[in-house]
Write a protein that holds these residues in place. Structure first.
Motif, PDB file in Angstrom:
ATOM      1  N   MET A 419     -34.829   5.358 -46.231  1.00 38.04           N
ATOM      2  CA  MET A 419     -33.435   5.263 -46.670  1.00 38.04           C
ATOM      3  C   MET A 419     -32.883   3.862 -46.441  1.00 38.04           C
ATOM      4  N   THR A 420     -31.837   3.549 -47.197  1.00 40.07           N
ATOM      5  CA  THR A 420     -31.068   2.347 -46.891  1.00 40.07           C
ATOM      6  C   THR A 420     -30.262   2.617 -45.620  1.00 40.07           C
ATOM      7  N   HIS A 421     -29.718   1.552 -45.051  1.00 41.32           N
ATOM      8  CA  HIS A 421     -28.894   1.699 -43.857  1.00 41.32           C
ATOM      9  C   HIS A 421     -27.738   2.668 -44.118  1.00 41.32           C
ATOM     10  N   ASP A 422     -27.067   2.499 -45.289  1.00 36.10           N
ATOM     11  CA  ASP A 422     -25.914   3.358 -45.590  1.00 36.10           C
ATOM     12  C   ASP A 422     -26.326   4.816 -45.744  1.00 36.10           C
ATOM     13  N   GLU A 423     -27.469   5.033 -46.337  1.00 34.20           N
ATOM     14  CA  GLU A 423     -27.946   6.415 -46.485  1.00 34.20           C
ATOM     15  C   GLU A 423     -28.269   7.026 -45.122  1.00 34.20           C
ATOM     16  N   ARG A 424     -28.834   6.224 -44.255  1.00 34.80           N
ATOM     17  CA  ARG A 424     -29.133   6.722 -42.902  1.00 34.80           C
ATOM     18  C   ARG A 424     -27.850   7.119 -42.182  1.00 34.80           C
ATOM     19  N   ILE A 425     -26.865   6.241 -42.272  1.00 32.35           N
ATOM     20  CA  ILE A 425     -25.587   6.515 -41.596  1.00 32.35           C
ATOM     21  C   ILE A 425     -24.983   7.812 -42.128  1.00 32.35           C
ATOM     22  N   GLU A 426     -24.989   7.968 -43.453  1.00 34.61           N
ATOM     23  CA  GLU A 426     -24.417   9.178 -44.049  1.00 34.61           C
ATOM     24  C   GLU A 426     -25.200  10.417 -43.604  1.00 34.61           C
ATOM     25  N   ALA A 427     -26.520  10.313 -43.522  1.00 36.80           N
ATOM     26  CA  ALA A 427     -27.342  11.452 -43.075  1.00 36.80           C
ATOM     27  C   ALA A 427     -26.993  11.812 -41.627  1.00 36.80           C
ATOM     28  N   MET A 428     -26.848  10.791 -40.794  1.00 34.96           N
ATOM     29  CA  MET A 428     -26.510  11.028 -39.387  1.00 34.96           C
ATOM     30  C   MET A 428     -25.139  11.696 -39.261  1.00 34.96           C
ATOM     31  N   LEU A 429     -24.190  11.242 -40.092  1.00 33.37           N
ATOM     32  CA  LEU A 429     -22.840  11.822 -40.044  1.00 33.37           C
ATOM     33  C   LEU A 429     -22.835  13.266 -40.525  1.00 33.37           C
ATOM     34  N   SER A 430     -23.489  13.495 -41.649  1.00 35.32           N
ATOM     35  CA  SER A 430     -23.393  14.836 -42.243  1.00 35.32           C
ATOM     36  C   SER A 430     -24.152  15.855 -41.404  1.00 35.32           C
ATOM     37  N   GLN A 431     -25.205  15.418 -40.716  1.00 36.50           N
ATOM     38  CA  GLN A 431     -25.915  16.342 -39.839  1.00 36.50           C
ATOM     39  C   GLN A 431     -25.174  16.502 -38.510  1.00 36.50           C
ATOM     40  N   GLY A 432     -24.617  15.410 -38.030  1.00 43.50           N
ATOM     41  CA  GLY A 432     -23.882  15.470 -36.756  1.00 43.50           C
ATOM     42  C   GLY A 432     -22.648  16.355 -36.843  1.00 43.50           C
ATOM     43  N   GLU A 433     -21.977  16.328 -37.990  1.00 44.93           N
ATOM     44  CA  GLU A 433     -20.743  17.116 -38.078  1.00 44.93           C
ATOM     45  C   GLU A 433     -21.016  18.607 -38.208  1.00 44.93           C
ATOM     46  N   LYS A 434     -22.260  18.973 -38.448  1.00 46.27           N
ATOM     47  CA  LYS A 434     -22.602  20.401 -38.392  1.00 46.27           C
ATOM     48  C   LYS A 434     -22.606  20.885 -36.946  1.00 46.27           C
TER      49      LYS A 434
END
Lengths: 523, 523
Positions: A419-434
């Motif tokens: 992933m790009t850096h931005d995609e990684r960040i979004e993945a971390m956020l969307s999984q973390g908020e679960k």
């Protein structure tokens, strides 16, 4: 160990094996077993004015250990480090630091405060790692506890509890209760044909009951051990409802394992971390190695000439050569393969055989330590999403902000790497908020590190793979020197990825060289 | 729970009960269960210039909480403390401090260093105790981890391993292996009549295998989880010999329980301690109560007059009386019984009914932190000798000296209470050296505290005893005020001996009074 069996297979197994019978027996030598790690620092012969030149390739902890120890007894050491920093996978990122990932360079934007750092690589120091601890003591590196296991942290699995996170202690208490009931029944089988005395049988049952908080009849019906549904101080404690094992079994097996097992193996001893960041250990070594480290020094060639060994390197456009008596080399083997050398073919081939891990870590600075409001102080939340783990910082307790590990994928091959850096960040956020609903809102200044893309390393720790005869032979070859050249680092150990392994590898190689030097000196 | 059964009784039990059947079922509400402790600080009506006088009897943490919170909203509070110090059983001893045990006064001779202190009473702050934590935050009391459980600490029982101490992890790993084998067999019974699906059965077996580190056949034959007999970094790890369950069962049941259970109940959350000593919490309160605490103020009489309440006390030979609107009293109930009062007979009788615990603690300053050389960093060693426990200080890590808890007898009635100071010291030494051979040589400046002999307290925490109707009635009576007089403290709680209980008790009483004040004000 985790191979699942069907019920039918299981029944066959039970039929085929005698169960606990073989476990019973008398005796065995039970002395207080010594600590697993002994101090391994070799007793090096002081040179007493004799000149010996050593070049250390790579400023990882094994290289720095070598330069430090050899320096103590009079060797003239130079460390050639290709990047702008020493430490390798011992890397702490703070305000303003560069994360040198190829194709994804980042400058860390955490607030400039001592507790707001992230250990991108090594992050835990087991108290059984005596050599690492000894260096901390010797180099004045202050340590504090690292909280690995916290039963108040969470467990998350989309199949468990409808995807709502549960506290570790609710899962583990209820699972243990059920398991104790099984034991209670299982004991019936076992004791019929076992020579337990009445007294032993009674003790065992008492222990099993206590293990699971069973009632007098050997039944589990919930416990006060996982806290109270309400009350407890001024009003009576109200027991939480028992959770049925069937509901717990909805979770992934690996996740249940993480919940049920306490710290084990390498993390069973107390875990520690240097106060303020893991790289304080590196800084400790560097204080003792002033003027001995060359940065931006890219090794170009290593030539062993039998009576001496030459290292050619490039520094700021200049081509330089050092002629030395010995070389200690902690450059990752898969990079060393591409550097010109005249090592024996089997040595080169052995180097090529080592695979490298791909590990990914990500972190956020959190605007508020919201987890502390949920009574989570340190420890790990487990999830079966790709982020796998969340680590809550204990350090900085009760301050406003904290840096949280938001993803730790040590399995390799996961999507994060591509992933790009931005995609990684979004993945971390969307999984973390679960797991924590306020996660996205709280997170800022995310950083991501894919170790197999980090400049000058291009890989995480060595992965030797299965103990095949071929791998075994390669290990033996690389542990021995090629002429005056020693490979060192956690890559040449039975347990890669730990600082202790890197240090012991350096000690082993120095002890080997010391014997040669003593022989030359006719000692 | 610990009632032993004979083998015959056990067989009857198994026959009489259905085992795990009742545990299985679908569902149950599994929402993320709220934290056990909620902040309980009452929303008090500010007095806005109205005058209300409150006298607080006793400078324990419940008394200080009361004076602090009431002071915030405008009450005029005076704390009468009979001794030279506040804090009651929150007592930290450092260089030069007096231990005011009747018949055994001691001046502490520890070296004058910040990490060389001993918490004689309260010593652990569970992170679930929200109100206590909130005050730490509010009062600027810095916290650090307290290490309660450490699997590298020791277990000692004269019947176990010939009396030689063993590491906790060696006992627990081997015991769990055996227990998992029992489960593996027990599951056979259970699953025959249970509606597990193949998938559930497979998962459960996988979890059981992993729990005990069983092999594919469900057998336990030792583990690498309790560390290695040797090797592990440069050479291969060598597994420790399996310890047979029969050998482990030689230990006392209570001891095995301590080993096998991790932190549970009150100690399951992360535990903390104020950096530098537990009494920093008391100091935090006192910073907010300047001029409001009278020391050496012995309460002589409390008289409730319906519209006001008088407290008469003796201070340095002077007899003084304060007339107040309300009194909050954390004087231990068994001492209050002897102080003149005009409370209703049932209230006096309820006070008389509460028994007090007898707890004993002892400590040594250790000349060297020898336990750290044995890879023990913090935690508890369990022994079935009268000293019961040894606590290794984690704070002061890697420094030269440390103060170690050398005895903690919370059961009451033990010989320690009736010994002279010198006899206690000798008992602590002779029992300690059975665990650590160098103990006697290392120990210096021992201190001992028998709480039921401590001046102004003469007892440890309240022991309410079984939940009989009579005890229950007494509890209800004492929780309610007697006129304008409120009893407070952990003594008026469902869980005595914790700071949290004392604080919540104060909150409860203030909330009750607040309703009366609001009513008077026509609010």
């Amino acid at each position: 160990m985790s191979k699942p069996v069907t019920r039918r297979e299981f029944l066959n197994l039970i039929a085929a094996t005698g169960g606990v019978a073989t476990v019973l027996g008398v005796g065995g030598a039970l002395g207080l077993i010594p600590a697993s790690t002994q101090a391994s620092v070799p007793n090096l012969m002081p040179l007493n004015g004799q000149r010996r030149r050593v070049v250390v390739l790579g400023g990882g902890i094994s290289g720095l250990t070598t330069a430090y120890e050899l320096g103590k007894v009079g060797y003239d050491c130079t460390v050639l480090e290709s990047s702008h920093r020493c430490g390798g996978r011992i890397m702490t990122v703070r305000h303003g630091d560069l994360i040198d990932e190829i194709g994804n360079p980042q400058i860390c934007k955490f607030d400039d405060e001592p507790h707001l750092y992230f250990n991108c690589g090594a992050a835990r120091l087991p108290s059984s790692h005596k050599n690492t601890l000894n260096y901390c003591k010797e180099l004045g590196v202050e340590l504090e506890m690292f909280i690995n296991e916290n039963k108040h942290a969470l467990v998350h699995d989309p199949d468990l509890n409808g995807g709502k996170p549960m506290r570790n202690i609710d899962v583990s208490t209820n699972l243990k209760g059920f398991m104790a009931e099984l034991m209670f029944k299982g004991f019936n089988n076992a004791e019929l044909d076992q020579p337990f005395t009445d007294d032993e049988a009674a003790k065992l049952l008492a222990v099993i009951r206590q293990f699971g908080d069973l009632d007098e009849d050997g039944r589990y019906s919930g416990s006060l051990r996982n806290g109270y549904a309400s009350g407890g101080f001024i009003s009576d404690p109200v027991q939480k409802e028992m959770i049925h094992v069937r509901d717990l079994l909805k979770a992934n097996t690996g996740l249940l394992r993480s919940v049920l097992l306490e710290n084990e193996g390498e993390t069973a001893p107390m875990l520690m971390q240097p106060i303020g960041g893991m790289d304080n250990i590196i800084k400790g070594f560097l204080r003792k190695l002033e003027g001995k480290v060359e940065y931006h020094a890219m090794v170009m060639a290593v030539h062993d000439h039998g009576d001496q060994i030459d290292v050619t390197y490039d520094q700021n456009g200049q081509r330089l050569t050092i002629t030395a008596d010995y070389v200690f080399n902690c450059i990752p083997s898969h990079l060393m393969v591409g550097i010109e050398n005249n090592f024996p073919e089997e040595y080169r081939s052995a180097m090529k055989s080592i695979r490298r891990g791909e590990a990914f870590k990500g972190a956020f600075q959190m605007k508020q330590r919201f987890w502390e409001n949920e009574e989570i102080y340190g420890g790990i939340t487990w999830t079966n999403q790709p982020i796998r783990q969340i680590w809550y910082p204990f350090h900085g307790l009760l301050k406003q902000k904290g840096v949280m590990l938001a993803a730790y994928d040590y399995g390799g091959g996961s999507g994060f790497m591509r992933m790009t850096h931005d995609e990684r960040i979004e993945a971390m956020l969307s999984q973390g908020e679960k797991i924590h609903p306020q996660y996205r809102e709280m997170a800022e200044h995310g950083i991501t590190i894919a170790w197999h893309r980090m400049n000058h390393m291009l890989g995480c720790s060595a992965r030797w793979g299965a103990r095949t005869p071929e791998n075994e032979r390669n290990y033996q070859i690389l542990q021995q020197p090629a002429g005056r050249h020693y490979m060192i680092g956690d890559q040449i150990s039975r347990k890669s990825a730990w600082m202790e392994s890197a240090i012991q590898s350096a000690h082993w190689a120095m002890a080997h060289m010391d014997q040669r030097v003593r022989a030359e000196a006719g000692a």
